[in-house]
Design a protein around this motif. Structure first.
Motif, PDB file in Angstrom:
ATOM      1  N   ALA A  20      11.179   7.416  -8.555  1.00 55.64           N
ATOM      2  CA  ALA A  20      10.845   8.837  -8.557  1.00 55.64           C
ATOM      3  C   ALA A  20      10.610   9.355  -7.142  1.00 55.64           C
ATOM      4  CB  ALA A  20       9.607   9.073  -9.430  1.00 55.64           C
ATOM      5  N   LEU A  21       9.936   8.550  -6.320  1.00 55.55           N
ATOM      6  CA  LEU A  21       9.672   8.964  -4.947  1.00 55.55           C
ATOM      7  C   LEU A  21      10.983   9.116  -4.171  1.00 55.55           C
ATOM      8  CD1 LEU A  21       7.647   9.588  -2.718  1.00 55.55           C
ATOM      9  CD2 LEU A  21       7.452   7.123  -2.292  1.00 55.55           C
ATOM     10  N   ALA A  22      11.917   8.195  -4.385  1.00 53.75           N
ATOM     11  CA  ALA A  22      13.219   8.280  -3.723  1.00 53.75           C
ATOM     12  C   ALA A  22      13.957   9.543  -4.149  1.00 53.75           C
ATOM     13  CB  ALA A  22      14.055   7.045  -4.040  1.00 53.75           C
ATOM     14  N   ASP A  23      13.878   9.876  -5.436  1.00 48.05           N
ATOM     15  CA  ASP A  23      14.571  11.060  -5.941  1.00 48.05           C
ATOM     16  C   ASP A  23      13.983  12.351  -5.384  1.00 48.05           C
ATOM     17  OD1 ASP A  23      16.247   9.468  -7.432  1.00 48.05           O
ATOM     18  OD2 ASP A  23      15.117   9.688  -9.295  1.00 48.05           O
ATOM     19  N   ARG A  24      12.687  12.339  -5.073  1.00 48.01           N
ATOM     20  CA  ARG A  24      12.035  13.549  -4.579  1.00 48.01           C
ATOM     21  C   ARG A  24      12.339  13.833  -3.109  1.00 48.01           C
ATOM     22  NH1 ARG A  24       7.413  11.592  -7.379  1.00 48.01           N
ATOM     23  NH2 ARG A  24       6.364  11.107  -5.399  1.00 48.01           N
ATOM     24  N   LEU A  25      12.791  12.837  -2.375  1.00 47.14           N
ATOM     25  CA  LEU A  25      13.057  13.048  -0.947  1.00 47.14           C
ATOM     26  C   LEU A  25      14.289  13.930  -0.722  1.00 47.14           C
ATOM     27  CD1 LEU A  25      12.372   9.521   0.568  1.00 47.14           C
ATOM     28  CD2 LEU A  25      10.935  11.551   0.736  1.00 47.14           C
ATOM     29  N   ARG A  48      15.050   7.248   1.917  1.00 52.48           N
ATOM     30  CA  ARG A  48      15.455   7.172   0.510  1.00 52.48           C
ATOM     31  C   ARG A  48      16.116   5.827   0.202  1.00 52.48           C
ATOM     32  NH1 ARG A  48      18.458  11.376   0.486  1.00 52.48           N
ATOM     33  NH2 ARG A  48      16.863  12.827  -0.260  1.00 52.48           N
ATOM     34  N   ARG A  49      16.997   5.378   1.103  1.00 50.41           N
ATOM     35  CA  ARG A  49      17.665   4.081   0.875  1.00 50.41           C
ATOM     36  C   ARG A  49      16.659   2.941   0.835  1.00 50.41           C
ATOM     37  NH1 ARG A  49      21.748   6.252   4.316  1.00 50.41           N
ATOM     38  NH2 ARG A  49      20.819   5.218   6.124  1.00 50.41           N
ATOM     39  N   GLN A  50      15.640   3.016   1.678  1.00 52.21           N
ATOM     40  CA  GLN A  50      14.633   1.959   1.681  1.00 52.21           C
ATOM     41  C   GLN A  50      13.867   1.928   0.360  1.00 52.21           C
ATOM     42  OE1 GLN A  50      13.369  -0.727   4.080  1.00 52.21           O
ATOM     43  NE2 GLN A  50      12.989  -1.036   1.906  1.00 52.21           N
ATOM     44  N   LEU A  51      13.485   3.080  -0.136  1.00 51.19           N
ATOM     45  CA  LEU A  51      12.765   3.129  -1.407  1.00 51.19           C
ATOM     46  C   LEU A  51      13.640   2.625  -2.561  1.00 51.19           C
ATOM     47  CD1 LEU A  51      10.990   6.571  -0.957  1.00 51.19           C
ATOM     48  CD2 LEU A  51       9.922   4.306  -0.880  1.00 51.19           C
ATOM     49  N   ARG A  52      14.900   2.973  -2.520  1.00 41.83           N
ATOM     50  CA  ARG A  52      15.809   2.496  -3.569  1.00 41.83           C
ATOM     51  C   ARG A  52      16.026   0.995  -3.471  1.00 41.83           C
ATOM     52  NH1 ARG A  52      19.909   7.706  -3.351  1.00 41.83           N
ATOM     53  NH2 ARG A  52      18.692   9.000  -4.796  1.00 41.83           N
ATOM     54  N   ARG A  53      16.032   0.485  -2.258  1.00 40.76           N
ATOM     55  CA  ARG A  53      16.133  -0.981  -2.071  1.00 40.76           C
ATOM     56  C   ARG A  53      14.969  -1.669  -2.771  1.00 40.76           C
ATOM     57  NH1 ARG A  53      16.221  -5.576  -2.365  1.00 40.76           N
ATOM     58  NH2 ARG A  53      16.291  -7.171  -0.726  1.00 40.76           N
ATOM     59  N   THR A  66       8.643  -9.682  -7.740  1.00 38.70           N
ATOM     60  CA  THR A  66       7.718  -8.698  -8.297  1.00 38.70           C
ATOM     61  C   THR A  66       7.229  -7.806  -7.164  1.00 38.70           C
ATOM     62  OG1 THR A  66       6.955 -10.198 -10.041  1.00 38.70           O
ATOM     63  CG2 THR A  66       5.520  -8.332  -9.499  1.00 38.70           C
ATOM     64  N   VAL A  67       7.332  -6.505  -7.349  1.00 38.43           N
ATOM     65  CA  VAL A  67       6.823  -5.539  -6.376  1.00 38.43           C
ATOM     66  C   VAL A  67       5.816  -4.634  -7.083  1.00 38.43           C
ATOM     67  CG1 VAL A  67       7.395  -3.575  -4.891  1.00 38.43           C
ATOM     68  CG2 VAL A  67       8.909  -5.572  -4.957  1.00 38.43           C
ATOM     69  N   GLN A  68       4.644  -4.507  -6.486  1.00 38.15           N
ATOM     70  CA  GLN A  68       3.624  -3.610  -7.010  1.00 38.15           C
ATOM     71  C   GLN A  68       3.178  -2.646  -5.915  1.00 38.15           C
ATOM     72  OE1 GLN A  68       1.168  -7.039  -8.971  1.00 38.15           O
ATOM     73  NE2 GLN A  68       0.515  -5.129  -9.959  1.00 38.15           N
ATOM     74  N   VAL A  69       2.884  -1.430  -6.330  1.00 37.06           N
ATOM     75  CA  VAL A  69       2.404  -0.400  -5.419  1.00 37.06           C
ATOM     76  C   VAL A  69       0.895  -0.262  -5.582  1.00 37.06           C
ATOM     77  CG1 VAL A  69       2.487   2.053  -4.833  1.00 37.06           C
ATOM     78  CG2 VAL A  69       4.595   0.834  -5.483  1.00 37.06           C
ATOM     79  N   ASP A 105       0.846  -1.183   0.000  1.00 40.28           N
ATOM     80  CA  ASP A 105       0.000   0.000   0.000  1.00 40.28           C
ATOM     81  C   ASP A 105       0.890   1.245   0.000  1.00 40.28           C
ATOM     82  OD1 ASP A 105      -1.722   2.224   1.238  1.00 40.28           O
ATOM     83  OD2 ASP A 105      -3.190   0.616   0.952  1.00 40.28           O
ATOM     84  N   GLU A 106       0.513   2.229  -0.789  1.00 38.32           N
ATOM     85  CA  GLU A 106       1.327   3.451  -0.904  1.00 38.32           C
ATOM     86  C   GLU A 106       1.526   4.135   0.448  1.00 38.32           C
ATOM     87  OE1 GLU A 106       1.574   7.457  -3.710  1.00 38.32           O
ATOM     88  OE2 GLU A 106      -0.344   6.391  -3.504  1.00 38.32           O
ATOM     89  N   ALA A 107       0.570   3.971   1.344  1.00 36.26           N
ATOM     90  CA  ALA A 107       0.699   4.601   2.664  1.00 36.26           C
ATOM     91  C   ALA A 107       1.962   4.134   3.379  1.00 36.26           C
ATOM     92  CB  ALA A 107      -0.536   4.284   3.509  1.00 36.26           C
ATOM     93  N   ALA A 108       2.331   2.858   3.176  1.00 33.27           N
ATOM     94  CA  ALA A 108       3.545   2.332   3.813  1.00 33.27           C
ATOM     95  C   ALA A 108       4.798   2.952   3.215  1.00 33.27           C
ATOM     96  CB  ALA A 108       3.593   0.809   3.656  1.00 33.27           C
ATOM     97  N   LEU A 109       4.716   3.390   1.970  1.00 39.86           N
ATOM     98  CA  LEU A 109       5.887   3.934   1.279  1.00 39.86           C
ATOM     99  C   LEU A 109       6.134   5.394   1.611  1.00 39.86           C
ATOM    100  CD1 LEU A 109       5.100   2.324  -2.184  1.00 39.86           C
ATOM    101  CD2 LEU A 109       6.793   1.539  -0.524  1.00 39.86           C
ATOM    102  N   ILE A 110       5.077   6.140   1.873  1.00 36.84           N
ATOM    103  CA  ILE A 110       5.259   7.568   2.137  1.00 36.84           C
ATOM    104  C   ILE A 110       5.408   7.869   3.628  1.00 36.84           C
ATOM    105  CG2 ILE A 110       4.039   8.219   0.035  1.00 36.84           C
ATOM    106  CD1 ILE A 110       1.582   8.806   1.668  1.00 36.84           C
ATOM    107  N   ARG A 111       5.124   6.878   4.479  1.00 36.22           N
ATOM    108  CA  ARG A 111       5.286   7.086   5.917  1.00 36.22           C
ATOM    109  C   ARG A 111       6.774   7.172   6.250  1.00 36.22           C
ATOM    110  NH1 ARG A 111       2.519   3.293   7.438  1.00 36.22           N
ATOM    111  NH2 ARG A 111       0.674   4.445   8.113  1.00 36.22           N
ATOM    112  N   PRO A 112       7.232   8.277   6.825  1.00 38.56           N
ATOM    113  CA  PRO A 112       8.664   8.396   7.154  1.00 38.56           C
ATOM    114  C   PRO A 112       9.037   7.526   8.345  1.00 38.56           C
ATOM    115  CG  PRO A 112       7.462  10.338   7.923  1.00 38.56           C
ATOM    116  CD  PRO A 112       6.475   9.506   7.150  1.00 38.56           C
ATOM    117  N   LEU A 113      10.066   6.727   8.168  1.00 38.30           N
ATOM    118  CA  LEU A 113      10.627   5.919   9.249  1.00 38.30           C
ATOM    119  C   LEU A 113      12.127   6.131   9.221  1.00 38.30           C
ATOM    120  CD1 LEU A 113       8.621   2.568   9.031  1.00 38.30           C
ATOM    121  CD2 LEU A 113       8.668   4.137  10.954  1.00 38.30           C
ATOM    122  N   GLY A 114      12.673   6.679  10.296  1.00 42.80           N
ATOM    123  CA  GLY A 114      14.069   7.056  10.281  1.00 42.80           C
ATOM    124  C   GLY A 114      14.224   8.424   9.635  1.00 42.80           C
TER     125      GLY A 114
END
Length: 283
Positions: A278-283, A187-192, A203-206, A172-181
Motif C-alpha cells: 500500500a505504501l508503494a502504491d501511494r508514492l 517505490r521499487r525498494q518498497l516493492r522489493r 519473514t519481514v515485519q514492520v 522500523d517504519e521510519a526506515a521505510l518512509i525516509r526517501p532515498l533516491g
C-alpha cells in the motif's frame, strides 16, 4: 565458500575454538605454550581468536603434539580446517568493501535474524537504494559506487541459493518512509520488500511508529545462528566507525529476548506485506 561447502571464515573460527579447547584440556596457559615452543603469545592467541588469516598446517601439528593429542583423526580434522580456512571466500575480492569477518560468518549461517532502525536491511536493498546511501555518505567516485553495489548484490545471493538460511527482518517504519533516491527508486525498494511475501524462508515485519518508544531504539543488530551445534551464535552490530561481534551466551540471550519483544510490537508478517504494498502504491 570452501570446496567442502563451508565458509573459510567459519573454518578459521572453528579451528581457533578447537585449539583453545585442546590447550585448556592439556592444562596449559598461552604463556606456558609460548615458552615451550618459543613462539610469541600473540601467535597463539591470534590463532585461537580466529585472526590468523592463513593458518599453517605444520603449526597445527606442532600444537597438537604440545597438547598431547595423538588421535590421528582429530589431528587430520584440525589440519583440514586449517586448509579450508586458507581458501578465499568470494568476499575476499572486495577487501575495501567488507572489512570485518561478518560476511564470512553470514555465509555459513542457517538463520539470520535482524532488526533495522534507520535503513532497509542490506540483504533486501535494491541497487538504486544502495546508490542513494553511498551518495549520502559522500562517496563520489562512480566506479567505487558501482564496485560496492556489485559486492552487495553478490552478498544478496545467499537468499536465493540452494538451501538458503532462514531470514527474519524487523524494520522500523521510519526506515521505510525516509526517501532515498527519487520517488520511483523508493517505490521499487518498497516493492522489493513486498515481493518477499511468497518466500517461505523470508519473514519481514514492520515496526510501526505507532508502537512508540521501543527497546530497539538503541540501535540495529543481527543475530547469526549456525547449523552445527559446536558453532556458537553471534550478534553483530555496526556503527559509522566500528563493528562489533558479540559471542558470549549472555549477549546472545539478551539480543534474542530483545528481538522477541520487537516482534511482539511489530505488525504480523501478512499485515506488514500489505502495508508495504500500500505504501508503494501511494508514492
Amino acid at each position: 565458500m570452501g570446496d567442502n561447502g563451508h565458509s573459510p571464515t567459519m573454518c578459521l573460527r572453528r579451528l581457533g575454538h578447537e585449539m583453545r579447547r585442546l590447550r585448556e584440556a592439556a592444562g596449559k596457559s598461552i604463556h606456558e605454550t609460548s615458552a615451550e615452543l618459543e613462539w610469541s603469545t600473540s601467535k597463539i592467541s591470534r590463532l585461537e581468536n580466529g585472526l590468523t588469516k592463513r593458518p599453517d598446517v605444520q603449526n597445527i601439528r606442532v600444537l597438537c603434539a604440545a597438547y598431547g593429542v595423538t588421535d590421528e583423526q582429530v589431528i587430520e580434522r584440525l589440519v583440514t580446517l586449517a586448509r579450508e580456512a586458507r581458501r578465499p571466500g568470494w568476499w575476499t575480492k572486495y577487501p575495501d568493501v567488507f572489512r570485518s569477518s561478518f560476511v564470512g560468518l553470514e555465509a555459513e549461517a542457517s538463520a539470520i535474524t535482524t532488526f533495522e532502525l534507520a535503513l532497509i536491511p542490506g540483504l533486501l536493498q535494491t541497487a538504486d537504494y544502495m546508490r542513494a546511501i553511498m551518495r549520502g555518505a559522500r562517496i563520489e567516485d562512480p566506479a567505487e559506487i558501482e564496485r560496492r553495489i556489485e559486492a552487495r548484490l553478490e552478498r544478496q545471493r545467499i537468499l536465493t541459493r540452494a538451501n538458503p538460511p532462514r531470514y527474519w527482518a524487523i524494520i522500523d517504519e521510519a526506515a521505510l518512509i525516509r526517501p532515498l533516491g527519487d520517488r520511483e527508486a523508493h517505490r521499487r525498494q518498497l516493492r522489493r520488500l513486498a515481493e518477499t511475501g511468497p518466500m517461505e524462508h523470508v519473514t519481514v515485519q514492520v515496526l510501526p511508529l505507532s508502537a512508540g518508544p521501543h527497546p530497539g531504539l538503541s540501535g540495529s543488530f543481527v543475530i547469526l545462528d549456525f547449523p552445527e551445534e559446536c558453532d556458537r551464535s553471534v550478534v553483530y552490530q555496526e556503527t559509522a566507525t566500528a563493528s562489533h561481534l558479540l559471542e558470549e551466551q549472555e549477549d546472545i540471550d539478551r539480543y534474542t529476548a530483545l528481538f522477541r519483544r520487537l516482534c511482539d510490537s511489530a505488525l504480523p508478517a501478512e499485515d506488514s506485506i500489505a502495508y508495504l504494498s500500500a505504501l508503494a502504491d501511494r508514492l
